[in-house]
Scaffold this motif. Structure first.
Motif, PDB file in Angstrom:
ATOM      1  N   VAL A 138      42.552 -27.369 -10.282  1.00  0.00           N
ATOM      2  CA  VAL A 138      43.555 -28.302 -10.830  1.00  0.00           C
ATOM      3  C   VAL A 138      44.468 -28.838  -9.734  1.00  0.00           C
ATOM      4  N   SER A 139      45.312 -29.826 -10.089  1.00  0.00           N
ATOM      5  CA  SER A 139      46.170 -30.459  -9.081  1.00  0.00           C
ATOM      6  C   SER A 139      47.163 -29.490  -8.476  1.00  0.00           C
ATOM      7  N   ARG A 140      47.761 -28.627  -9.321  1.00  0.00           N
ATOM      8  CA  ARG A 140      48.802 -27.714  -8.828  1.00  0.00           C
ATOM      9  C   ARG A 140      48.807 -26.465  -9.699  1.00  0.00           C
ATOM     10  N   HIS A 141      48.877 -25.291  -9.057  1.00  0.00           N
ATOM     11  CA  HIS A 141      48.927 -24.029  -9.807  1.00  0.00           C
ATOM     12  C   HIS A 141      50.193 -23.273  -9.416  1.00  0.00           C
ATOM     13  N   ILE A 142      50.998 -22.921 -10.419  1.00  0.00           N
ATOM     14  CA  ILE A 142      52.252 -22.208 -10.153  1.00  0.00           C
ATOM     15  C   ILE A 142      52.162 -20.814 -10.764  1.00  0.00           C
ATOM     16  N   VAL A 143      52.515 -19.804  -9.965  1.00  0.00           N
ATOM     17  CA  VAL A 143      52.571 -18.439 -10.506  1.00  0.00           C
ATOM     18  C   VAL A 143      54.034 -18.036 -10.614  1.00  0.00           C
ATOM     19  N   GLU A 144      54.466 -17.745 -11.835  1.00  0.00           N
ATOM     20  CA  GLU A 144      55.828 -17.232 -12.056  1.00  0.00           C
ATOM     21  C   GLU A 144      55.675 -15.731 -12.325  1.00  0.00           C
ATOM     22  N   GLY A 145      55.638 -14.955 -11.241  1.00  0.00           N
ATOM     23  CA  GLY A 145      55.362 -13.524 -11.376  1.00  0.00           C
ATOM     24  C   GLY A 145      56.654 -12.710 -11.383  1.00  0.00           C
ATOM     25  N   PHE A 146      56.588 -11.528 -11.964  1.00  0.00           N
ATOM     26  CA  PHE A 146      57.745 -10.621 -11.904  1.00  0.00           C
ATOM     27  C   PHE A 146      57.262  -9.183 -11.752  1.00  0.00           C
ATOM     28  N   ASP A 147      58.098  -8.368 -11.084  1.00  0.00           N
ATOM     29  CA  ASP A 147      57.722  -6.967 -10.872  1.00  0.00           C
ATOM     30  C   ASP A 147      58.022  -6.142 -12.114  1.00  0.00           C
ATOM     31  N   LEU A 148      57.215  -5.120 -12.333  1.00  0.00           N
ATOM     32  CA  LEU A 148      57.458  -4.201 -13.450  1.00  0.00           C
ATOM     33  C   LEU A 148      58.458  -3.147 -12.995  1.00  0.00           C
ATOM     34  N   GLN A 149      59.445  -2.874 -13.830  1.00  0.00           N
ATOM     35  CA  GLN A 149      60.466  -1.885 -13.471  1.00  0.00           C
ATOM     36  C   GLN A 149      60.101  -0.517 -14.046  1.00  0.00           C
ATOM     37  N   PRO A 150      60.465   0.574 -13.346  1.00  0.00           N
ATOM     38  CA  PRO A 150      60.150   1.905 -13.875  1.00  0.00           C
ATOM     39  C   PRO A 150      60.751   2.084 -15.276  1.00  0.00           C
ATOM     40  N   THR A 207      48.873 -29.533 -14.063  1.00  0.00           N
ATOM     41  CA  THR A 207      49.628 -28.442 -13.438  1.00  0.00           C
ATOM     42  C   THR A 207      49.439 -27.225 -14.323  1.00  0.00           C
ATOM     43  N   THR A 208      49.035 -26.088 -13.739  1.00  0.00           N
ATOM     44  CA  THR A 208      48.919 -24.860 -14.529  1.00  0.00           C
ATOM     45  C   THR A 208      50.038 -23.913 -14.118  1.00  0.00           C
ATOM     46  N   LEU A 209      50.553 -23.178 -15.102  1.00  0.00           N
ATOM     47  CA  LEU A 209      51.637 -22.224 -14.857  1.00  0.00           C
ATOM     48  C   LEU A 209      51.229 -20.870 -15.427  1.00  0.00           C
ATOM     49  N   HIS A 210      51.164 -19.849 -14.563  1.00  0.00           N
ATOM     50  CA  HIS A 210      50.830 -18.499 -15.024  1.00  0.00           C
ATOM     51  C   HIS A 210      52.082 -17.637 -14.975  1.00  0.00           C
ATOM     52  N   VAL A 211      52.567 -17.219 -16.140  1.00  0.00           N
ATOM     53  CA  VAL A 211      53.729 -16.334 -16.206  1.00  0.00           C
ATOM     54  C   VAL A 211      53.205 -14.932 -16.478  1.00  0.00           C
ATOM     55  N   SER A 212      53.481 -13.998 -15.574  1.00  0.00           N
ATOM     56  CA  SER A 212      52.819 -12.690 -15.685  1.00  0.00           C
ATOM     57  C   SER A 212      53.511 -11.645 -14.819  1.00  0.00           C
ATOM     58  N   PRO A 213      53.410 -10.359 -15.211  1.00  0.00           N
ATOM     59  CA  PRO A 213      53.812  -9.328 -14.255  1.00  0.00           C
ATOM     60  C   PRO A 213      52.957  -9.485 -12.996  1.00  0.00           C
ATOM     61  N   ASN A 214      53.561  -9.281 -11.811  1.00  0.00           N
ATOM     62  CA  ASN A 214      52.819  -9.483 -10.556  1.00  0.00           C
ATOM     63  C   ASN A 214      51.510  -8.702 -10.467  1.00  0.00           C
ATOM     64  N   PRO A 215      51.492  -7.414 -10.923  1.00  0.00           N
ATOM     65  CA  PRO A 215      50.221  -6.680 -10.773  1.00  0.00           C
ATOM     66  C   PRO A 215      49.101  -7.221 -11.663  1.00  0.00           C
ATOM     67  N   MET A 216      49.421  -8.146 -12.570  1.00  0.00           N
ATOM     68  CA  MET A 216      48.388  -8.676 -13.471  1.00  0.00           C
ATOM     69  C   MET A 216      48.031 -10.130 -13.171  1.00  0.00           C
ATOM     70  N   VAL A 217      48.477 -10.610 -12.026  1.00  0.00           N
ATOM     71  CA  VAL A 217      48.147 -12.008 -11.683  1.00  0.00           C
ATOM     72  C   VAL A 217      46.662 -12.103 -11.332  1.00  0.00           C
ATOM     73  N   ILE A 218      45.965 -13.026 -11.974  1.00  0.00           N
ATOM     74  CA  ILE A 218      44.517 -13.206 -11.743  1.00  0.00           C
ATOM     75  C   ILE A 218      44.179 -14.697 -11.592  1.00  0.00           C
TER      76      ILE A 218
END
Ligand SMILES: Cc1cc2nc3c(=O)[nH]c(=O)nc-3n(C[C@H](O)[C@H](O)[C@H](O)COP(=O)(O)OP(=O)(O)OC[C@H]3O[C@@H](n4cnc5c(N)ncnc54)[C@H](O)[C@@H]3O)c2cc1C
Ligand code: FES
Length: 291
Positions: free
Chosen positions: A150-162, A130-141
């Motif tokens: 891989v078996s499972r890929h999880i993206v834990e994304g978040f928005d950047l605030q002004p 299982t892979t987990l990518h923690v990243s600001p949403n605009p930088m998800v690659i």
């Protein structure tokens, strides 16, 4: 030996992908290893990780997070057809390659780049990854690439605030990584954890993992200069002994790493790095170039 840039594109915000002709690296590189790149005659040497490669065609791909002067110059000034001055490698030790069982491989921001070849090879070696990518949403690659590998890929994304700067992004990153890893470990059993990312984030994740007593492999990012074991710039304390990350690592047993020392040393050149970037940005402004 010309290290021609065969292709280049922007994958996401501040994430640039390069396909480089480097047959000697492509022929031998193993997951977990890296190269040292020097792009400009007056430029510094920076460590980067081959993400994919073709041994027959003799190319590797690199992805850089545009974070300081060198990676920004590369993003602004290099184009397909140009040549890099040096691509030295493969360097460092390959990641341990065996059947661990169920693995959680965590990449924070561009750390996910280094997770890719290791996670893919672990999956091919019969592990359930299982892979987990923690990243600001605009930088998800690499979302699709992971989903295919891989078996499972999880993206834990978040928005950047002004108004957010690097500190706020780092705080949010750590908060998200800790919460998600805790949730996963409370609900499932894993036999092995991998992390790649900023030292502060890796330490925070390690503190969660150790409560569960799961083995953890951490790829470290100390400052590197020669990356062949001759200067000690990359030294880290592991199990009470001084190790050079470029030849003994970059991967280590997370339980043995002196995390506070690594975090302290990583910030050592921050004022000089800021100055180098500011000077470069002023040069660009003076030339009427883009920032
Ligand atoms: C084994 C290894 C593999 C890496 N793989 C990748 C990768 O695939 N993609 C990617 O984007 N980044 C990778 N990095 C980090 C990358 O080397 C830095 O982002 C890069 O050097 C930044 O240079 P800069 O001039 O743009 O930024 P700077 O302003 O010089 O530095 C910004 C930050 O980058 C780090 N850094 C700077 N110089 C070095 C150096 N010589 N060695 C190590 N860290 C440095 C420091 O933490 C610093 O605070 C890797 C680092 C290591 C040690
Ligand atoms: S970078 Fe010089 S010894 Fe590792």
């Amino acid at each position: 030996m010309p290290y021609k840039i065969l292709d280049k594109k922007e994958l996401a915000m501040n994430e640039v992908w390069y396909k480089i002709h480097a047959p000697h690296v492509a022929k031998k590189v193993q997951p977990g290893q890296f190269v040292i790149v020097r792009a400009f005659p007056n430029g510094e040497r920076i460590p980067l990780t081959p993400v994919t490669w073709d041994r027959d065609e003799g190319w590797i791909t690199l992805i850089t997070f545009v974070r300081g002067k060198t990676t920004m110059r590369m993003a602004n000034e290099l184009k397909p057809g140009d040549e890099l001055l040096n691509v030295a490698g493969p360097l460092g030790n390959p990641a341990p390659m065996k059947k661990f069982g169920k693995i959680l491989a965590i990449g924070m921001i561009t750390g996910i780049v280094e997770v890719f070849p290791i996670a893919k090879a672990w999956q091919e070696a019969g592990n359930e990854v299982t892979t987990l990518h923690v990243s600001p949403n605009p930088m998800v690659i690499l979302k699709e690439e992971f989903e295919n590998a891989v078996s499972r890929h999880i993206v834990e994304g978040f928005d950047l605030q002004p108004g957010w700067g690097m500190n706020e992004i780092a705080q949010e990153l750590v908060k998200r990584a800790v919460a998600k890893v805790k949730e996963l470990l409370e609900n499932e059993h894993f036999d092995m954890i991998l992390t790649v990312g900023p030292a502060g984030g890796q330490k925070a994740v390690f503190n969660v993992v150790k409560e569960f007593g799961i083995p953890m492999h951490a790829d470290l990012h100390p400052i590197m200069v020669d990356a062949t074991g001759m200067c000690g710039a990359c030294r880290v304390t592991v199990g009470g002994e001084v190790k050079f990350a470029c030849i003994d690592g970059p991967g280590f047993d997370a339980y043995k790493v002196d995390w506070d020392e690594l975090i302290h040393r990583s910030g050592f050149y921050a004022p000089m790095e800021r100055l180098a970037l500011e000077t470069y940005l002023k040069q660009l402004q003076a030339q009427g170039g883009e920032q």
